[in-house]
Motif scaffolding. Structure first.
Motif, short mmCIF file in Angstrom:
data_model
loop_
_atom_site.label_atom_id
_atom_site.label_comp_id
_atom_site.label_asym_id
_atom_site.label_seq_id
_atom_site.Cartn_x
_atom_site.Cartn_y
_atom_site.Cartn_z
N GLY A 1 -9.90 3.97 -0.31
CA GLY A 1 -9.01 4.01 0.67
C GLY A 1 -8.96 3.04 2.08
O GLY A 1 -9.07 3.25 3.09
N ARG A 2 -9.38 1.71 1.56
CA ARG A 2 -9.52 0.61 2.66
C ARG A 2 -8.21 0.38 3.25
O ARG A 2 -7.34 0.68 2.55
N THR B 1 0.89 -1.16 0.08
CA THR B 1 0.22 -0.06 -0.15
C THR B 1 0.88 1.20 0.02
O THR B 1 1.81 1.00 0.76
N TYR B 2 0.54 2.10 -0.73
CA TYR B 2 1.24 3.36 -0.77
C TYR B 2 0.20 4.67 -0.57
O TYR B 2 -0.74 4.76 -1.21
N ARG B 3 0.39 5.27 0.57
CA ARG B 3 -0.27 6.32 0.95
C ARG B 3 0.26 7.68 0.61
O ARG B 3 1.46 7.85 1.05
N ILE B 4 -0.53 8.68 0.16
CA ILE B 4 0.13 10.09 -0.22
C ILE B 4 -0.70 11.04 0.32
O ILE B 4 -2.03 11.21 0.08
N LEU C 1 -4.44 9.77 -0.27
CA LEU C 1 -4.99 8.87 -1.46
C LEU C 1 -4.19 7.61 -1.08
O LEU C 1 -2.86 7.64 -0.70
N VAL C 2 -5.00 6.60 -1.62
CA VAL C 2 -4.46 5.42 -1.27
C VAL C 2 -4.39 4.43 -2.57
O VAL C 2 -5.21 4.89 -3.31
N TYR C 3 -3.17 4.01 -2.74
CA TYR C 3 -2.77 3.19 -3.92
C TYR C 3 -2.54 1.87 -3.27
O TYR C 3 -1.80 1.60 -2.50
#
Length: 99
Positions: free
Chosen positions: A73-74, A31-34, A47-49
């Motif tokens: 964005g789980r 998970t990559y959170r910005i 933002l969740v990727y």
């Protein structure tokens, strides 16, 4: 540490490629959170990727990854170990130890 240029799909980062640090396994994080600051000084939007496979590398030996936008964005699955579950037995007695 090593990094890898990783593409992003969907959301505000669509089409961008960022260098992402690789872990000890050679994979980027799942998970990559910005965090995006609120222009009015409020709570930042995150933002969740999610990492997905984008195909095989040279000779099919290494995996390549990309990030896909997760608009909801789980937080991902929460793993619970059997001994950390809340007590649900009748009478409130703990389960017998396993082993």
């Amino acid at each position: 540490m090593k990094s890898e240029d990783t593409p992003f799909e969907g959301g505000p980062m669509d089409g961008r490629v960022l260098p992402v640090l690789l872990g000890i396994t050679g994979h980027p994080p799942k998970t990559y959170r910005i965090p995006v600051p609120d222009p009015r000084g409020g709570e930042p939007t995150v933002l969740v990727y999610r990492r997905v496979e984008r195909g095989q590398g040279r000779l099919g030996l290494t995996r390549r990854w990309k990030y896909v936008h997760d608009p909801e964005g789980r937080r991902g699955r929460v793993r619970r170990w059997p001994w950390s579950r809340p007590d649900t037995t009748p009478g409130g007695k703990p389960d017998a130890p396993h082993g």
